[in-house]
Design a protein around this motif. Structure first.
Motif, PDB file in Angstrom:
ATOM      1  N   CYS A  34      22.013  47.410-136.279  1.00  0.00           N
ATOM      2  CA  CYS A  34      21.518  46.093-136.713  1.00  0.00           C
ATOM      3  C   CYS A  34      21.795  44.980-135.708  1.00  0.00           C
ATOM      4  O   CYS A  34      21.084  43.983-135.687  1.00  0.00           O
ATOM      5  CB  CYS A  34      22.145  45.715-138.052  1.00  0.00           C
ATOM      6  SG  CYS A  34      21.688  46.825-139.397  1.00  0.00           S
ATOM      7  N   HIS A  35      22.838  45.123-134.911  1.00  0.00           N
ATOM      8  CA  HIS A  35      23.248  44.065-133.981  1.00  0.00           C
ATOM      9  C   HIS A  35      22.987  44.512-132.542  1.00  0.00           C
ATOM     10  O   HIS A  35      23.789  45.224-131.950  1.00  0.00           O
ATOM     11  CB  HIS A  35      24.726  43.723-134.185  1.00  0.00           C
ATOM     12  CG  HIS A  35      24.997  43.177-135.547  1.00  0.00           C
ATOM     13  ND1 HIS A  35      24.684  41.896-135.907  1.00  0.00           N
ATOM     14  CD2 HIS A  35      25.538  43.761-136.644  1.00  0.00           C
ATOM     15  CE1 HIS A  35      25.030  41.698-137.160  1.00  0.00           C
ATOM     16  NE2 HIS A  35      25.544  42.824-137.638  1.00  0.00           N
ATOM     17  N   GLN A  36      21.855  44.075-132.016  1.00  0.00           N
ATOM     18  CA  GLN A  36      21.417  44.420-130.667  1.00  0.00           C
ATOM     19  C   GLN A  36      21.797  43.309-129.684  1.00  0.00           C
ATOM     20  O   GLN A  36      22.407  42.317-130.066  1.00  0.00           O
ATOM     21  CB  GLN A  36      19.904  44.619-130.668  1.00  0.00           C
ATOM     22  CG  GLN A  36      19.408  45.688-131.613  1.00  0.00           C
ATOM     23  CD  GLN A  36      19.782  47.081-131.161  1.00  0.00           C
ATOM     24  OE1 GLN A  36      19.686  47.406-129.983  1.00  0.00           O
ATOM     25  NE2 GLN A  36      20.211  47.917-132.085  1.00  0.00           N
ATOM     26  N   ALA A  37      21.380  43.453-128.438  1.00  0.00           N
ATOM     27  CA  ALA A  37      21.633  42.430-127.420  1.00  0.00           C
ATOM     28  C   ALA A  37      20.903  41.133-127.757  1.00  0.00           C
ATOM     29  O   ALA A  37      21.366  40.045-127.418  1.00  0.00           O
ATOM     30  CB  ALA A  37      21.213  42.936-126.043  1.00  0.00           C
ATOM     31  N   ALA A  38      19.771  41.232-128.425  1.00  0.00           N
ATOM     32  CA  ALA A  38      19.029  40.064-128.912  1.00  0.00           C
ATOM     33  C   ALA A  38      18.951  40.176-130.436  1.00  0.00           C
ATOM     34  O   ALA A  38      18.945  41.275-130.989  1.00  0.00           O
ATOM     35  CB  ALA A  38      17.618  40.029-128.321  1.00  0.00           C
ATOM     36  N   THR A  40      17.611  40.475-134.128  1.00  0.00           N
ATOM     37  CA  THR A  40      16.469  41.146-134.736  1.00  0.00           C
ATOM     38  C   THR A  40      16.415  40.710-136.194  1.00  0.00           C
ATOM     39  O   THR A  40      17.363  40.081-136.688  1.00  0.00           O
ATOM     40  CB  THR A  40      16.610  42.682-134.673  1.00  0.00           C
ATOM     41  OG1 THR A  40      17.642  43.082-135.589  1.00  0.00           O
ATOM     42  CG2 THR A  40      16.935  43.170-133.266  1.00  0.00           C
ATOM     43  N   PRO A  41      15.374  41.065-136.931  1.00  0.00           N
ATOM     44  CA  PRO A  41      15.364  40.721-138.361  1.00  0.00           C
ATOM     45  C   PRO A  41      16.531  41.352-139.139  1.00  0.00           C
ATOM     46  O   PRO A  41      16.906  40.858-140.189  1.00  0.00           O
ATOM     47  CB  PRO A  41      14.024  41.271-138.843  1.00  0.00           C
ATOM     48  CG  PRO A  41      13.155  41.239-137.636  1.00  0.00           C
ATOM     49  CD  PRO A  41      14.072  41.588-136.492  1.00  0.00           C
ATOM     50  N   PRO A  58      20.600  30.070-133.271  1.00  0.00           N
ATOM     51  CA  PRO A  58      19.302  29.503-133.644  1.00  0.00           C
ATOM     52  C   PRO A  58      18.191  30.557-133.741  1.00  0.00           C
ATOM     53  O   PRO A  58      17.139  30.286-134.308  1.00  0.00           O
ATOM     54  CB  PRO A  58      19.013  28.510-132.516  1.00  0.00           C
ATOM     55  CG  PRO A  58      19.778  29.025-131.349  1.00  0.00           C
ATOM     56  CD  PRO A  58      21.010  29.673-131.926  1.00  0.00           C
ATOM     57  N   ASP A  59      18.452  31.765-133.226  1.00  0.00           N
ATOM     58  CA  ASP A  59      17.409  32.794-133.202  1.00  0.00           C
ATOM     59  C   ASP A  59      17.535  33.798-134.350  1.00  0.00           C
ATOM     60  O   ASP A  59      16.961  34.878-134.299  1.00  0.00           O
ATOM     61  CB  ASP A  59      17.419  33.521-131.859  1.00  0.00           C
ATOM     62  CG  ASP A  59      18.726  34.251-131.589  1.00  0.00           C
ATOM     63  OD1 ASP A  59      19.736  33.987-132.285  1.00  0.00           O
ATOM     64  OD2 ASP A  59      18.758  35.078-130.663  1.00  0.00           O
ATOM     65  N   PHE A  60      18.285  33.438-135.400  1.00  0.00           N
ATOM     66  CA  PHE A  60      18.444  34.344-136.529  1.00  0.00           C
ATOM     67  C   PHE A  60      18.415  33.544-137.824  1.00  0.00           C
ATOM     68  O   PHE A  60      18.965  32.450-137.900  1.00  0.00           O
ATOM     69  CB  PHE A  60      19.758  35.135-136.443  1.00  0.00           C
ATOM     70  CG  PHE A  60      19.903  36.163-137.527  1.00  0.00           C
ATOM     71  CD1 PHE A  60      19.174  37.336-137.473  1.00  0.00           C
ATOM     72  CD2 PHE A  60      20.730  35.943-138.608  1.00  0.00           C
ATOM     73  CE1 PHE A  60      19.272  38.277-138.485  1.00  0.00           C
ATOM     74  CE2 PHE A  60      20.839  36.877-139.623  1.00  0.00           C
ATOM     75  CZ  PHE A  60      20.108  38.054-139.561  1.00  0.00           C
ATOM     76  N   THR A  61      17.781  34.101-138.843  1.00  0.00           N
ATOM     77  CA  THR A  61      17.728  33.467-140.158  1.00  0.00           C
ATOM     78  C   THR A  61      18.853  34.047-141.018  1.00  0.00           C
ATOM     79  O   THR A  61      18.761  35.175-141.486  1.00  0.00           O
ATOM     80  CB  THR A  61      16.365  33.711-140.838  1.00  0.00           C
ATOM     81  OG1 THR A  61      15.342  33.248-139.958  1.00  0.00           O
ATOM     82  CG2 THR A  61      16.278  32.985-142.161  1.00  0.00           C
ATOM     83  N   TYR A  62      19.906  33.271-141.174  1.00  0.00           N
ATOM     84  CA  TYR A  62      21.078  33.701-141.937  1.00  0.00           C
ATOM     85  C   TYR A  62      20.838  33.548-143.437  1.00  0.00           C
ATOM     86  O   TYR A  62      20.038  32.720-143.876  1.00  0.00           O
ATOM     87  CB  TYR A  62      22.303  32.872-141.541  1.00  0.00           C
ATOM     88  CG  TYR A  62      22.758  33.124-140.137  1.00  0.00           C
ATOM     89  CD1 TYR A  62      23.649  34.144-139.847  1.00  0.00           C
ATOM     90  CD2 TYR A  62      22.295  32.339-139.085  1.00  0.00           C
ATOM     91  CE1 TYR A  62      24.065  34.382-138.547  1.00  0.00           C
ATOM     92  CE2 TYR A  62      22.704  32.570-137.782  1.00  0.00           C
ATOM     93  CZ  TYR A  62      23.585  33.595-137.524  1.00  0.00           C
ATOM     94  OH  TYR A  62      23.997  33.832-136.238  1.00  0.00           O
ATOM     95  N   SER A  63      21.597  34.291-144.211  1.00  0.00           N
ATOM     96  CA  SER A  63      21.560  34.152-145.666  1.00  0.00           C
ATOM     97  C   SER A  63      22.115  32.777-146.040  1.00  0.00           C
ATOM     98  O   SER A  63      22.939  32.210-145.308  1.00  0.00           O
ATOM     99  CB  SER A  63      22.417  35.242-146.321  1.00  0.00           C
ATOM    100  OG  SER A  63      23.784  35.032-146.009  1.00  0.00           O
ATOM    101  N   PRO A  64      21.678  32.243-147.161  1.00  0.00           N
ATOM    102  CA  PRO A  64      22.254  30.975-147.629  1.00  0.00           C
ATOM    103  C   PRO A  64      23.780  31.056-147.763  1.00  0.00           C
ATOM    104  O   PRO A  64      24.477  30.072-147.517  1.00  0.00           O
ATOM    105  CB  PRO A  64      21.577  30.745-148.981  1.00  0.00           C
ATOM    106  CG  PRO A  64      20.276  31.465-148.867  1.00  0.00           C
ATOM    107  CD  PRO A  64      20.577  32.686-148.017  1.00  0.00           C
ATOM    108  N   ALA A  65      24.299  32.237-148.117  1.00  0.00           N
ATOM    109  CA  ALA A  65      25.741  32.408-148.276  1.00  0.00           C
ATOM    110  C   ALA A  65      26.476  32.161-146.966  1.00  0.00           C
ATOM    111  O   ALA A  65      27.502  31.475-146.937  1.00  0.00           O
ATOM    112  CB  ALA A  65      26.047  33.813-148.790  1.00  0.00           C
TER     113      ALA A  65
END
Length: 115
Positions: A34-38, A40-41, A58-65
């Protein structure tokens, strides 16, 4: 508990590169999917995560939590999140805890090498 934390910190400092090397192997087995160099979804890139503000890439959509969490990814926060992601941030999307203390310590040491 404090004695354990101090012993773990001393162990981490003494083991340094060897612990990080073990953490790299564990990371490749447990986290790299799940955790690559860049980012990912599936997960954010973890370069520079140690010491960074929680949920700040800024390049990842985190959970509200996770977005609601204050502070930085300290060793203690990384350890707590890896141990029980849903307890650290109820509603977090990460579903893969790392229950073993030594494995978490090694992964956290490895995360410090990702710069």
């Amino acid at each position: 508990m404090l004695g354990y934390a101090l012993a773990a910190a001393a162990f981490s400092l003494a083991a340094g590169p060897a612990l990080a090397q073990d953490g790299g192997a564990l990371f490749n087995m447990r986290c790299k999917m799940c955790h690559q160099a860049a980012s990912t979804p599936l997960g954010p890139a973890l370069t520079g995560v140690a010491g960074a503000k929680i949920a700040a890439r800024p390049d990842f959509t985190y959970s509200p939590a996770l977005k609601a969490k204050e502070g930085a990814w300290t060793d203690a926060n990384l350890d707590a999140f890896l141990k029980a992601p849903m307890a650290f941030a109820p509603g977090a999307r990460m579903q893969a805890p790392v229950p073993a203390d030594d494995a978490r310590a090694a992964i956290v040491a490895y995360l410090h090498t990702l710069k």
